[in-house]
Design an enzyme around this catalytic site. Sequence first.
Site, PDB file in Angstrom:
ATOM      1  N   CYS A 223     -10.890  -0.116   3.133  1.00 20.31           N
ATOM      2  CA  CYS A 223     -10.264  -0.443   4.412  1.00 20.31           C
ATOM      3  C   CYS A 223      -9.614   0.803   4.996  1.00 20.31           C
ATOM      4  CB  CYS A 223      -9.211  -1.538   4.222  1.00 20.31           C
ATOM      5  SG  CYS A 223      -9.946  -3.166   4.040  1.00 20.31           S
TER       6      CYS A 223
ATOM      7  N   ARG B 235       0.815  -1.234   0.000  1.00 18.05           N
ATOM      8  CA  ARG B 235       0.000   0.000   0.000  1.00 18.05           C
ATOM      9  C   ARG B 235       0.845   1.279   0.000  1.00 18.05           C
ATOM     10  NH1 ARG B 235      -2.989  -3.586  -1.002  1.00 18.05           N
ATOM     11  NH2 ARG B 235      -5.058  -3.941  -0.118  1.00 18.05           N
TER      12      ARG B 235
ATOM     13  N   GLU C  48      -4.765   3.344   6.506  1.00 14.95           N
ATOM     14  CA  GLU C  48      -4.520   3.142   5.078  1.00 14.95           C
ATOM     15  C   GLU C  48      -5.076   4.346   4.313  1.00 14.95           C
ATOM     16  OE1 GLU C  48      -5.695  -0.560   3.085  1.00 14.95           O
ATOM     17  OE2 GLU C  48      -6.143   0.634   1.327  1.00 14.95           O
TER      18      GLU C  48
HETATM   19  N1  EPU Z   1     -11.999 -10.940   9.351  1.00 17.20           N
HETATM   20  C1  EPU Z   1     -12.720 -11.008  10.498  1.00 17.20           C
HETATM   21  N2  EPU Z   1     -13.562  -9.984  10.806  1.00 17.20           N
HETATM   22  C2  EPU Z   1     -13.715  -8.903   9.981  1.00 17.20           C
HETATM   23  C3  EPU Z   1     -12.970  -8.841   8.796  1.00 17.20           C
HETATM   24  C4  EPU Z   1     -12.115  -9.882   8.481  1.00 17.20           C
HETATM   25  O1  EPU Z   1     -12.609 -11.952  11.272  1.00 17.20           O
HETATM   26  O2  EPU Z   1     -14.503  -8.013  10.312  1.00 17.20           O
HETATM   27  C5  EPU Z   1     -11.126 -12.074   9.007  1.00 17.20           C
HETATM   28  C6  EPU Z   1     -11.660 -12.808   7.789  1.00 17.20           C
HETATM   29  O3  EPU Z   1     -12.626 -13.748   8.135  1.00 17.20           O
HETATM   30  C7  EPU Z   1     -10.408 -13.428   7.218  1.00 17.20           C
HETATM   31  C8  EPU Z   1      -9.316 -12.416   7.572  1.00 17.20           C
HETATM   32  O4  EPU Z   1      -9.848 -11.591   8.613  1.00 17.20           O
HETATM   33  O5  EPU Z   1     -10.125 -14.627   7.852  1.00 17.20           O
HETATM   34  C9  EPU Z   1      -8.921 -11.550   6.373  1.00 17.20           C
HETATM   35  O6  EPU Z   1     -10.061 -10.846   5.906  1.00 17.20           O
HETATM   36  P1  EPU Z   1     -10.235 -10.430   4.353  1.00 17.20           P
HETATM   37  O7  EPU Z   1     -10.096 -11.598   3.492  1.00 17.20           O
HETATM   38  O8  EPU Z   1     -11.462  -9.591   4.254  1.00 17.20           O
HETATM   39  O9  EPU Z   1      -8.949  -9.576   4.053  1.00 17.20           O
HETATM   40  P2  EPU Z   1      -8.364  -8.315   4.765  1.00 17.20           P
HETATM   41  O10 EPU Z   1      -6.956  -8.622   5.060  1.00 17.20           O
HETATM   42  O11 EPU Z   1      -9.206  -7.825   5.879  1.00 17.20           O
HETATM   43  C10 EPU Z   1      -7.482  -7.232   2.520  1.00 17.20           C
HETATM   44  C11 EPU Z   1      -7.382  -5.821   1.995  1.00 17.20           C
HETATM   45  C12 EPU Z   1      -8.666  -5.424   1.291  1.00 17.20           C
HETATM   46  C13 EPU Z   1      -8.971  -6.415   0.180  1.00 17.20           C
HETATM   47  C14 EPU Z   1      -9.082  -7.814   0.790  1.00 17.20           C
HETATM   48  C15 EPU Z   1      -9.356  -8.823  -0.308  1.00 17.20           C
HETATM   49  C16 EPU Z   1      -6.010  -4.410   3.421  1.00 17.20           C
HETATM   50  C17 EPU Z   1      -5.978  -3.453   4.560  1.00 17.20           C
HETATM   51  N3  EPU Z   1      -7.197  -4.897   3.109  1.00 17.20           N
HETATM   52  O12 EPU Z   1      -8.454  -7.209   3.566  1.00 17.20           O
HETATM   53  O13 EPU Z   1      -8.434  -4.160   0.700  1.00 17.20           O
HETATM   54  O14 EPU Z   1     -10.180  -6.074  -0.482  1.00 17.20           O
HETATM   55  O15 EPU Z   1      -7.829  -8.127   1.454  1.00 17.20           O
HETATM   56  O16 EPU Z   1      -8.825 -10.042  -0.096  1.00 17.20           O
HETATM   57  O17 EPU Z   1      -4.950  -4.692   2.833  1.00 17.20           O
HETATM   58  C18 EPU Z   1      -8.634  -1.793   0.837  1.00 17.20           C
HETATM   59  O18 EPU Z   1      -7.413  -1.765   0.678  1.00 17.20           O
HETATM   60  O19 EPU Z   1      -9.332  -0.754   0.917  1.00 17.20           O
HETATM   61  C19 EPU Z   1      -9.281  -3.087   0.967  1.00 17.20           C
HETATM   62  C20 EPU Z   1     -10.549  -3.192   1.290  1.00 17.20           C
END
Ligand code: EPU
Length: 293
Positions: A218, A170, A288
């Site tokens: 995010c 990022r 972010e």
């Molecule tokens: N999780 C929870 N509770 C929540 C959210 C997530 O327990 O409220 C758990 C999920 O169940 C999963 C893990 O956390 O096991 C990861 O969650 P997710 O797959 O949603 O990925 P993330 O790491 O939270 C990242 C990016 C997103 C992108 C997704 C797609 C960042 C900060 N976020 O989210 O990017 O869409 O992966 O895989 O890098 C953005 O940058 O604006 C953004 C939304």
Amino acid sequence: MSLQQNCPVPYKKKVRLSRHTTFGIGGPAQFWAEPGDVSALSDLVRWCRTRRMRIRVIGAGSNILVADRGVKGFVVKLNAPCFCGIARVNGRVIAGAGAPLARLIAFCAGAGLSGAEFLHGIPGTVGGAVVGNAGSGTLSIGDLVEFVVVMDYNGKISKLEAKDIGFSYRRSGLDNVIVLQACMRLSVCAPSVIRRRIAQYARMRRLTQGSGWRSAGCCFKNPGSESAGRLIDACGLKGSRCGRAVVSRIHANFILNDGRAAASDVRRLMRRITSAVKKKFGIRLEPEIRIWQ
Ligand code: EPU
């Protein structure tokens, strides 16, 4: 200041940025300009430089939180046709900074070029995505970039190869230049396969992040291999609110504008989140989203 007589491009005063951000939040830009071409942009950049006036470029406004009192100086939108073109050059795509990612993805699918599907659902522009190295999961746009064309704040244009851009999670080394174009390397693939992958990304996003809310995606970066969303969720903060800003009940790393939220509501909620996560996990979350003040 006799701005009207001297400014090299047409401009507006006091443009409400809440209309130009996906959050729907933000006070006015002191001055707003939409330069018609690269030479007009260069004139404006040099004109601002001699007056020590700040210029910020706004893309789709999908990763910024603008202060309620607005921002001083110029906010520039690169939405003129010359900043928004997309063209195929062999196995590469060259896209203008102002082109929406959605159009880039549709173009790639139609041209049978694969690799950008993971960008589906990110409501940004090519320029904003490259500066913030936007991505999904382990994939980031910087992985596709071969070179970018940028303008510095003296109006000078240059080409930067990917290895000199300093892409990391990022982040990019493009914070102090204006991105004009990005060249991305993709691979040849049947359009039907690409469209199937896009549909999978769309389904995954809808399920895990919801849709239809005003937000800036995010709010916090993932710390290391942890998910900020998981940590915030584990603090029991889903549904937590400050004024009209509320933590999403679907994905805890999303703050939603539930009506007429102020930037100050979002900032207070972000502080509550960082202190809860610090207390429970000893981890300091980093925003972010970019704060414009
Ligand atoms: N999780 C929870 N509770 C929540 C959210 C997530 O327990 O409220 C758990 C999920 O169940 C999963 C893990 O956390 O096991 C990861 O969650 P997710 O797959 O949603 O990925 P993330 O790491 O939270 C990242 C990016 C997103 C992108 C997704 C797609 C960042 C900060 N976020 O989210 O990017 O869409 O992966 O895989 O890098 C953005 O940058 O604006 C953004 C939304």
